[in-house]
Scaffold this motif. Sequence first.
Motif, PDB file in Angstrom:
ATOM      1  N   SER A 234       4.907 -20.028 -27.919  1.00 28.98           N
ATOM      2  CA  SER A 234       5.276 -20.844 -26.764  1.00 28.98           C
ATOM      3  C   SER A 234       6.230 -21.984 -27.138  1.00 28.98           C
ATOM      4  CB  SER A 234       4.024 -21.427 -26.093  1.00 28.98           C
ATOM      5  OG  SER A 234       3.276 -22.199 -27.009  1.00 28.98           O
ATOM      6  N   ASN A 235       6.505 -22.131 -28.431  1.00 24.02           N
ATOM      7  CA  ASN A 235       7.463 -23.138 -28.900  1.00 24.02           C
ATOM      8  C   ASN A 235       8.851 -22.503 -28.901  1.00 24.02           C
ATOM      9  OD1 ASN A 235       9.138 -24.810 -30.399  1.00 24.02           O
ATOM     10  ND2 ASN A 235       7.561 -25.340 -31.908  1.00 24.02           N
TER      11      ASN A 235
ATOM     12  N   SER B 242      11.698 -23.263 -29.868  1.00 27.42           N
ATOM     13  CA  SER B 242      12.568 -23.385 -31.031  1.00 27.42           C
ATOM     14  C   SER B 242      12.021 -22.629 -32.241  1.00 27.42           C
ATOM     15  CB  SER B 242      12.776 -24.855 -31.400  1.00 27.42           C
ATOM     16  OG  SER B 242      11.554 -25.448 -31.789  1.00 27.42           O
ATOM     17  N   SER B 243      10.926 -21.918 -32.064  1.00 25.44           N
ATOM     18  CA  SER B 243      10.301 -21.227 -33.187  1.00 25.44           C
ATOM     19  C   SER B 243      10.942 -19.869 -33.438  1.00 25.44           C
ATOM     20  CB  SER B 243       8.804 -21.036 -32.926  1.00 25.44           C
ATOM     21  OG  SER B 243       8.600 -20.109 -31.867  1.00 25.44           O
ATOM     22  N   ILE B 244      10.771 -19.379 -34.667  1.00 23.59           N
ATOM     23  CA  ILE B 244      11.183 -18.016 -35.001  1.00 23.59           C
ATOM     24  C   ILE B 244      10.473 -17.033 -34.075  1.00 23.59           C
ATOM     25  CG2 ILE B 244      11.066 -16.227 -36.784  1.00 23.59           C
ATOM     26  CD1 ILE B 244      12.992 -18.259 -37.678  1.00 23.59           C
ATOM     27  N   ALA B 245       9.176 -17.241 -33.860  1.00 22.93           N
ATOM     28  CA  ALA B 245       8.386 -16.316 -33.042  1.00 22.93           C
ATOM     29  C   ALA B 245       8.986 -16.168 -31.645  1.00 22.93           C
ATOM     30  CB  ALA B 245       6.945 -16.808 -32.953  1.00 22.93           C
ATOM     31  N   TYR B 246       9.270 -17.283 -30.988  1.00 25.92           N
ATOM     32  CA  TYR B 246       9.824 -17.211 -29.631  1.00 25.92           C
ATOM     33  C   TYR B 246      11.198 -16.546 -29.625  1.00 25.92           C
ATOM     34  CZ  TYR B 246      11.581 -18.551 -25.056  1.00 25.92           C
ATOM     35  OH  TYR B 246      12.116 -18.514 -23.782  1.00 25.92           O
ATOM     36  N   GLN B 247      12.052 -16.944 -30.542  1.00 30.24           N
ATOM     37  CA  GLN B 247      13.413 -16.414 -30.560  1.00 30.24           C
ATOM     38  C   GLN B 247      13.438 -14.911 -30.819  1.00 30.24           C
ATOM     39  OE1 GLN B 247      16.203 -17.997 -29.829  1.00 30.24           O
ATOM     40  NE2 GLN B 247      15.324 -20.027 -29.577  1.00 30.24           N
TER      41      GLN B 247
ATOM     42  N   SER C 267       0.820 -25.326 -29.354  1.00 32.59           N
ATOM     43  CA  SER C 267       0.809 -24.201 -30.284  1.00 32.59           C
ATOM     44  C   SER C 267      -0.615 -23.686 -30.490  1.00 32.59           C
ATOM     45  CB  SER C 267       1.428 -24.621 -31.623  1.00 32.59           C
ATOM     46  OG  SER C 267       2.782 -24.923 -31.470  1.00 32.59           O
ATOM     47  N   ASN C 268      -1.102 -22.916 -29.544  1.00 35.52           N
ATOM     48  CA  ASN C 268      -2.403 -22.270 -29.709  1.00 35.52           C
ATOM     49  C   ASN C 268      -2.340 -20.867 -29.137  1.00 35.52           C
ATOM     50  OD1 ASN C 268      -2.898 -22.352 -26.889  1.00 35.52           O
ATOM     51  ND2 ASN C 268      -3.819 -24.379 -27.043  1.00 35.52           N
ATOM     52  N   TYR C 269      -3.406 -20.116 -29.341  1.00 35.99           N
ATOM     53  CA  TYR C 269      -3.407 -18.726 -28.896  1.00 35.99           C
ATOM     54  C   TYR C 269      -3.330 -18.608 -27.373  1.00 35.99           C
ATOM     55  CZ  TYR C 269      -4.556 -17.013 -33.587  1.00 35.99           C
ATOM     56  OH  TYR C 269      -4.530 -16.691 -34.923  1.00 35.99           O
TER      57      TYR C 269
ATOM     58  N   PHE D 217      -0.580 -16.226 -23.094  1.00 34.57           N
ATOM     59  CA  PHE D 217      -0.178 -16.343 -21.694  1.00 34.57           C
ATOM     60  C   PHE D 217       1.337 -16.177 -21.574  1.00 34.57           C
ATOM     61  CE2 PHE D 217       0.854 -18.519 -17.718  1.00 34.57           C
ATOM     62  CZ  PHE D 217      -0.097 -17.981 -16.863  1.00 34.57           C
ATOM     63  N   GLU D 218       2.079 -16.791 -22.489  1.00 31.34           N
ATOM     64  CA  GLU D 218       3.539 -16.652 -22.509  1.00 31.34           C
ATOM     65  C   GLU D 218       3.930 -15.185 -22.646  1.00 31.34           C
ATOM     66  OE1 GLU D 218       7.463 -18.238 -22.627  1.00 31.34           O
ATOM     67  OE2 GLU D 218       5.876 -19.642 -23.167  1.00 31.34           O
ATOM     68  N   LEU D 219       3.265 -14.490 -23.550  1.00 36.20           N
ATOM     69  CA  LEU D 219       3.580 -13.094 -23.814  1.00 36.20           C
ATOM     70  C   LEU D 219       3.237 -12.197 -22.624  1.00 36.20           C
ATOM     71  CD1 LEU D 219       4.694 -11.306 -26.047  1.00 36.20           C
ATOM     72  CD2 LEU D 219       2.387 -11.143 -26.998  1.00 36.20           C
ATOM     73  N   LEU D 220       2.060 -12.407 -22.037  1.00 33.02           N
ATOM     74  CA  LEU D 220       1.647 -11.604 -20.889  1.00 33.02           C
ATOM     75  C   LEU D 220       2.574 -11.818 -19.690  1.00 33.02           C
ATOM     76  CD1 LEU D 220      -2.225 -12.095 -21.171  1.00 33.02           C
ATOM     77  CD2 LEU D 220      -0.971  -9.975 -21.609  1.00 33.02           C
ATOM     78  N   ARG D 221       2.933 -13.072 -19.433  1.00 31.35           N
ATOM     79  CA  ARG D 221       3.824 -13.351 -18.309  1.00 31.35           C
ATOM     80  C   ARG D 221       5.236 -12.835 -18.580  1.00 31.35           C
ATOM     81  NH1 ARG D 221       2.131 -12.723 -13.904  1.00 31.35           N
ATOM     82  NH2 ARG D 221       4.313 -13.052 -13.406  1.00 31.35           N
ATOM     83  N   TYR D 222       5.683 -12.885 -19.820  1.00 34.12           N
ATOM     84  CA  TYR D 222       6.989 -12.319 -20.169  1.00 34.12           C
ATOM     85  C   TYR D 222       7.035 -10.836 -19.816  1.00 34.12           C
ATOM     86  CZ  TYR D 222      10.744 -10.401 -23.030  1.00 34.12           C
ATOM     87  OH  TYR D 222      11.855  -9.711 -23.458  1.00 34.12           O
TER      88      TYR D 222
END
Length: 408
Positions: A137-138, A140-145, A175-177, A182-187
Amino acid sequence: MDRGDELESDLGYDDVAHAKVSLKTKFLPWHKPRKQYIRSNQWNRVIVSLVEALDLKSKARSLEYLSLPGPDLLDVRSLYTACADKEVSIRFTGLNAIAAEDKESTMDQLISLDELRGLKYIDPSSDVFRDQLERLSNKSSIAYQKVIKQASTYDVINIDLCGSFLESPPKENESNYYEALFELLRYQADNRTEDWLFFITTRTNRDMVNAQTFERFVKVLEDIFDVDQAVYDKCNELKIFGEDVLVDRRIDVSKVGPVSFNNLVSAGIGKWVLSALTAETPAYKSKMLKLFGYNVLLDPESTCDMISFGFWCTKMPTKAVDAFGLAGGVNLNGEDADVAISKCRVSVIDSIANIVDVDQHLANDEAFEDALRSSVSLMKSARYDVDSYVTWARDEHVKVKQLLAVRG
């Protein structure tokens, strides 16, 4: 990139010393045959059904797969055989937060990537990125990008955790699960049109579930009982919360034991996933699939405390009426949203009542030997010493059988 979304400093694999590859003899909990049983009989079996439903072979499209694979990429190795049988390639994306000083794990992952990218049915653009799922959910993170901004949607998302995603208090920090999932499911719901699968494996025992989170699960379940008679009736019929816990649509937490606690948490997870996907349009309904569980705590008073959840997610068409009255509208004969959501809620209760206790199943020697053979093949492909592995796996299996014998 948009302003403010710049990628954080490169966390690539620098300064990796080349070392001679030797057979490994250090084994971890997810190396046990029971985990391979879940890979084969839950994940891979359902994924093959999705491959067929999406007709990926005829479309000549790779299966888009997101997971937390670990350095050995065992889940991808296992899935490869199932997809190769269908002549469908896998394009995998992984997150694995290896510490910079952990050269051994870094080397293992680099070798595994090289091995898999060389296979016929692996898309060579597949990759694993060094970041934590919690940072999704950050922006600017590698994960989000890498997982969201620069990616398409996923056919399969497999979040296989060693611990519990429920340990933090609600809304503790960004930064928590909770935020990441939630970010991933809504994406997925906002950007996808086809069916897809969501798997999550998590601990569910009391000391690994935050008390506030559990209270919210109980409150939400009671709110559902007030408005959805079918769910309340199914809970009473199957008695998944035990005797005297559910009375007059309320849950008596003072009477919740280990089994009912795990089932309440499992129900809460199922409802939370459904709620995230139906929170707004576009919406997806999530049918909970058969659950698989096993024992991490060797506690005779406990129960399955590591649960692997699966959800088949299908887009819910939005009914639309022409406000001008010129057209009748679209999707007017589609399934009513409230009815669809109620069916998904009931599927959660059915799945909990019919959970597969993998330890109990593998207590049968023949079943264990089948799982062990499959697991040996997988571990061999990842450069583990087979003889040492078999000895270790059998020793670990004896411990579980002793636990089951004490339980009776």
